[in-house]
Design an enzyme around this catalytic site. Structure first.
Site, short mmCIF file in Angstrom:
data_model
loop_
_atom_site.label_atom_id
_atom_site.label_comp_id
_atom_site.label_asym_id
_atom_site.label_seq_id
_atom_site.Cartn_x
_atom_site.Cartn_y
_atom_site.Cartn_z
N CYS A 1 14.92 -5.61 23.37
CA CYS A 1 15.25 -5.72 24.72
C CYS A 1 15.36 -4.33 24.84
O CYS A 1 16.17 -3.37 24.98
CB CYS A 1 16.14 -7.09 25.17
SG CYS A 1 16.97 -6.66 27.14
N HIS B 1 23.64 -9.18 25.27
CA HIS B 1 22.31 -9.49 26.11
C HIS B 1 22.64 -11.23 26.40
O HIS B 1 23.60 -11.80 25.91
CB HIS B 1 21.42 -9.74 24.85
CG HIS B 1 19.94 -10.80 25.33
ND1 HIS B 1 19.01 -9.35 25.67
CD2 HIS B 1 19.25 -11.33 25.36
CE1 HIS B 1 17.93 -9.86 26.66
NE2 HIS B 1 18.60 -10.95 26.65
N ASN C 1 17.09 -11.07 40.38
CA ASN C 1 16.44 -12.18 40.41
C ASN C 1 16.48 -12.88 39.19
O ASN C 1 16.91 -12.92 37.97
CB ASN C 1 14.67 -11.62 40.10
CG ASN C 1 14.55 -10.74 41.18
OD1 ASN C 1 14.64 -10.93 42.22
ND2 ASN C 1 13.80 -9.46 40.79
N THR D 1 11.24 -10.24 35.70
CA THR D 1 10.45 -9.94 34.62
C THR D 1 11.09 -9.06 33.03
O THR D 1 10.64 -8.79 32.07
CB THR D 1 9.72 -7.83 35.58
OG1 THR D 1 10.84 -7.06 35.37
CG2 THR D 1 8.73 -8.68 36.52
N HIS E 1 16.83 -9.76 30.37
CA HIS E 1 18.04 -9.37 30.50
C HIS E 1 19.00 -9.49 31.84
O HIS E 1 18.60 -8.19 32.57
CB HIS E 1 18.07 -7.32 29.02
CG HIS E 1 19.70 -7.69 29.14
ND1 HIS E 1 19.92 -7.34 28.23
CD2 HIS E 1 21.22 -7.32 29.84
CE1 HIS E 1 21.34 -6.38 28.57
NE2 HIS E 1 21.59 -6.70 29.44
N HIS F 1 20.37 -8.61 35.59
CA HIS F 1 20.35 -7.03 35.72
C HIS F 1 21.02 -7.78 37.23
O HIS F 1 19.83 -8.45 37.56
CB HIS F 1 19.51 -6.41 35.58
CG HIS F 1 18.33 -6.83 36.23
ND1 HIS F 1 17.54 -7.17 34.82
CD2 HIS F 1 17.11 -5.81 36.75
CE1 HIS F 1 16.33 -7.47 35.07
NE2 HIS F 1 16.04 -7.16 35.97
N HIS G 1 20.36 -5.90 40.89
CA HIS G 1 19.97 -4.62 41.27
C HIS G 1 20.53 -3.99 43.37
O HIS G 1 21.24 -4.85 43.35
CB HIS G 1 18.11 -5.08 42.40
CG HIS G 1 18.05 -4.57 41.55
ND1 HIS G 1 16.41 -4.58 41.03
CD2 HIS G 1 17.44 -6.53 40.76
CE1 HIS G 1 15.31 -4.88 40.51
NE2 HIS G 1 15.53 -6.43 39.90
P1 5GP Z 1 13.25 -7.98 37.96
O1 5GP Z 1 11.79 -7.20 38.57
O2 5GP Z 1 13.58 -8.13 36.17
O3 5GP Z 1 14.66 -8.10 38.76
O4 5GP Z 1 13.68 -6.20 37.73
C1 5GP Z 1 13.26 -5.28 36.43
C2 5GP Z 1 13.62 -3.77 36.81
O5 5GP Z 1 13.75 -3.50 35.44
C3 5GP Z 1 12.45 -3.32 38.16
O6 5GP Z 1 12.90 -2.77 38.84
C4 5GP Z 1 12.28 -2.10 37.11
O7 5GP Z 1 12.21 -0.80 37.64
C5 5GP Z 1 12.75 -1.61 35.83
N1 5GP Z 1 12.44 -1.33 34.74
C6 5GP Z 1 11.93 -1.70 33.69
N2 5GP Z 1 11.78 -1.22 32.67
C7 5GP Z 1 12.53 -0.34 32.27
C8 5GP Z 1 13.35 0.63 31.46
O8 5GP Z 1 12.97 1.35 30.69
N3 5GP Z 1 13.80 1.36 32.08
C9 5GP Z 1 14.86 1.11 33.25
N4 5GP Z 1 15.65 2.20 34.17
N5 5GP Z 1 14.18 0.63 34.23
C10 5GP Z 1 13.48 -0.95 33.41
ZN ZN Z 2 18.86 -7.54 25.75
#
Ligand code: 5GP
Ligand code: ZN
Length: 123
Positions: free
Chosen positions: A3, A41, A81, A89, A92, A94, A96
């Site tokens: 992850c 996680h 999301n 995407t 794990h 998160h 924003h």
């Molecule tokens: P999701 O679309 O899952 O809500 O957001 C995933 C977020 O993780 C995206 O905003 C993307 O830019 C960010 N992200 C993806 N891979 C990495 C990474 O390796 N490092 C960091 N710092 N952010 C990441």
């Molecule tokens: Zn994780």
């Protein structure tokens, strides 16, 4: 399966408490875009414990302060999301924390409501 968020190195973790940490998004929507995750996680927001949600809440406030000191934003969006069809995407959990700036889009009214097509017009 590995992850990416479990693997965020210590030196990239700009804020931390007992159950959560924060780091800057690698592909920021706006400058200062921060992500806050539980240390453990958990796949989605709804899989987190109450303790983890409180820890994330604490870092939302500390993250707001950090972003304000560094970037002087004019507003924020907070978003989660949930699941593939909710746009998630990285699987794990998160949160924003996205700083917003006067003039960053033409008409900011509606905020995160603009992320999906509107069913009915917003007056
Ligand atoms: P999701 O679309 O899952 O809500 O957001 C995933 C977020 O993780 C995206 O905003 C993307 O830019 C960010 N992200 C993806 N891979 C990495 C990474 O390796 N490092 C960091 N710092 N952010 C990441
Ligand atoms: Zn994780």
């Amino acid at each position: 399966m590995t992850c990416v968020f479990c693997g965020i190195p210590m030196q990239k973790r700009v804020l931390e408490n007992e159950h959560a940490f924060a780091f800057f998004d690698l592909y920021p929507v706006q400058k200062g875009h921060l992500l806050i995750v539980p240390k453990q996680h958990r796949e989605t927001y709804f899989d987190a414990t109450e303790q983890e949600i409180m820890a994330i809440h604490d870092l939302l406030h500390k993250g707001k302060q950090l972003i304000e000191e560094s970037y002087q934003p004019d507003g924020f969006n907070i978003g989660v999301n949930v699941g593939e069809y909710g746009g998630q995407t990285v699987m794990h959990l998160h949160v924003h924390l996205i700083p917003r700036y006067k003039g960053d889009i033409d008409d900011p009214r509606g905020g995160i409501r603009k992320a999906i097509p509107n069913l009915v017009p917003y007056p």
